[in-house]
Design an enzyme around this catalytic site. Sequence first.
Site, PDB file in Angstrom:
ATOM      1  N   THR A   1      -1.343   7.397  -0.346  1.00 15.35           N
ATOM      2  CA  THR A   1      -2.656   7.283  -0.994  1.00 15.35           C
ATOM      3  C   THR A   1      -3.425   6.039  -0.541  1.00 15.35           C
ATOM      4  OG1 THR A   1      -1.734   5.971  -2.791  1.00 15.35           O
ATOM      5  CG2 THR A   1      -1.722   8.368  -3.086  1.00 15.35           C
TER       6      THR A   1
ATOM      7  N   ASP B   1       5.078  -5.992   9.558  1.00 16.87           N
ATOM      8  CA  ASP B   1       6.118  -5.608  10.519  1.00 16.87           C
ATOM      9  C   ASP B   1       6.122  -6.549  11.724  1.00 16.87           C
ATOM     10  OD1 ASP B   1       7.079  -3.543   9.014  1.00 16.87           O
ATOM     11  OD2 ASP B   1       5.966  -1.981  10.064  1.00 16.87           O
TER      12      ASP B   1
ATOM     13  N   ARG C   1       0.852  -1.194   0.000  1.00 21.69           N
ATOM     14  CA  ARG C   1       0.000   0.000   0.000  1.00 21.69           C
ATOM     15  C   ARG C   1       0.880   1.234   0.000  1.00 21.69           C
ATOM     16  NH1 ARG C   1      -4.697   0.231   4.317  1.00 21.69           N
ATOM     17  NH2 ARG C   1      -2.996   0.570   5.741  1.00 21.69           N
TER      18      ARG C   1
HETATM   19  C1  PRP Z   1      -0.952  -4.874   4.460  1.00 19.57           C
HETATM   20  C2  PRP Z   1      -1.705  -6.190   4.533  1.00 19.57           C
HETATM   21  C3  PRP Z   1      -2.555  -6.148   3.290  1.00 19.57           C
HETATM   22  C4  PRP Z   1      -2.866  -4.690   3.142  1.00 19.57           C
HETATM   23  C5  PRP Z   1      -4.278  -4.452   3.597  1.00 19.57           C
HETATM   24  O1  PRP Z   1       0.111  -4.977   3.580  1.00 19.57           O
HETATM   25  O2  PRP Z   1      -0.869  -7.316   4.608  1.00 19.57           O
HETATM   26  O3  PRP Z   1      -1.899  -6.658   2.136  1.00 19.57           O
HETATM   27  O4  PRP Z   1      -1.960  -3.979   3.996  1.00 19.57           O
HETATM   28  O5  PRP Z   1      -4.654  -3.142   3.386  1.00 19.57           O
HETATM   29  P1  PRP Z   1      -5.761  -2.716   2.315  1.00 19.57           P
HETATM   30  O6  PRP Z   1      -6.923  -3.629   2.516  1.00 19.57           O
HETATM   31  O7  PRP Z   1      -6.072  -1.287   2.723  1.00 19.57           O
HETATM   32  O8  PRP Z   1      -5.164  -2.800   0.957  1.00 19.57           O
HETATM   33  P2  PRP Z   1       1.170  -3.775   3.365  1.00 19.57           P
HETATM   34  O9  PRP Z   1       0.740  -2.887   2.265  1.00 19.57           O
HETATM   35  O10 PRP Z   1       1.460  -3.120   4.696  1.00 19.57           O
HETATM   36  O11 PRP Z   1       2.441  -4.533   2.801  1.00 19.57           O
HETATM   37  P3  PRP Z   1       3.390  -5.632   3.501  1.00 19.57           P
HETATM   38  O12 PRP Z   1       2.598  -6.910   3.610  1.00 19.57           O
HETATM   39  O13 PRP Z   1       4.496  -5.755   2.520  1.00 19.57           O
HETATM   40  O14 PRP Z   1       3.832  -5.125   4.845  1.00 19.57           O
HETATM   41  N1  URA Z   2      -2.392  -3.348   6.957  1.00 16.73           N
HETATM   42  C1  URA Z   2      -1.967  -3.796   8.167  1.00 16.73           C
HETATM   43  O1  URA Z   2      -0.944  -4.481   8.266  1.00 16.73           O
HETATM   44  N2  URA Z   2      -2.684  -3.461   9.254  1.00 16.73           N
HETATM   45  C2  URA Z   2      -3.808  -2.716   9.183  1.00 16.73           C
HETATM   46  O2  URA Z   2      -4.445  -2.456  10.224  1.00 16.73           O
HETATM   47  C3  URA Z   2      -4.222  -2.258   7.928  1.00 16.73           C
HETATM   48  C4  URA Z   2      -3.503  -2.601   6.825  1.00 16.73           C
END
Ligand code: PRP
Ligand code: URA
Length: 209
Positions: A108, A203, A104
């Site tokens: 945005t 994380d 994400r």
């Molecule tokens: C987190 C999570 C989802 C996403 C959910 O990933 O693992 O993939 O956010 O959010 P959304 O429904 O608003 O799209 P992140 O983008 O933090 O990436 P990561 O898994 O690489 O940490």
């Molecule tokens: N992605 C995460 O890892 N945690 C949240 O709460 C939302 C998006």
Amino acid sequence: MSKVFVLDHPLIQHKITYIRNKNTGTKEFRALVDEVSALMAFEITRDLPLEETTIETPVMEAKSKVLSGKKIGLVPILRAGLGMVDGMLRLIPAAKVGHVGLYRDPETLTPVEYYIKLPSDIEERELIVIDPMLATGGSANDAIHSLKKRGATNIKLMCLIAAPEGVEMIQEEHPDVDIYLAALDEKLNEKGYIEPGLGDAGDRLFGTK
Ligand code: PRP
Ligand code: URA
């Protein structure tokens, strides 16, 4: 309209409480996500078709049931979805695993796809998209569009925790995709985090930040 199943078995609820707790460290968090994923795999596979076979027990010939060869594909959304793969594979060891890399944009909140690698026969498989968090729904929505564009027709979505906003987006965009959750939370905050949620799943799983 897609159906939403909240798999609130007592063992799942108990483990989710520890997953949410900010004092749970990386090692324990990882183990709990793995365990909850296995428990959820047990439920999400409840409708797999069976066929009858004949076997010899040590006592006599008997008719008994085996899975009738439905092909399953797991598709974790990188990176946090990786934490759910091993738990699911313990119950569905023959599943193939594809990967969709999305993050994400922190400003945005829109998802950016950076990687995709899928089994060659996804159109024949029941695909289970896995990600611990369904927040705005943007990441899961994009991942499912990517799979459909490449021929997938039979998709389920499995997440640990969802916000109502994310569920609504998937139901609107993908009425054919049923959603399996361990918990449905109250809302998203202004930063796009689920409340009460568990914080940043990636994380916490990988010990970054
Ligand atoms: C987190 C999570 C989802 C996403 C959910 O990933 O693992 O993939 O956010 O959010 P959304 O429904 O608003 O799209 P992140 O983008 O933090 O990436 P990561 O898994 O690489 O940490
Ligand atoms: N992605 C995460 O890892 N945690 C949240 O709460 C939302 C998006």
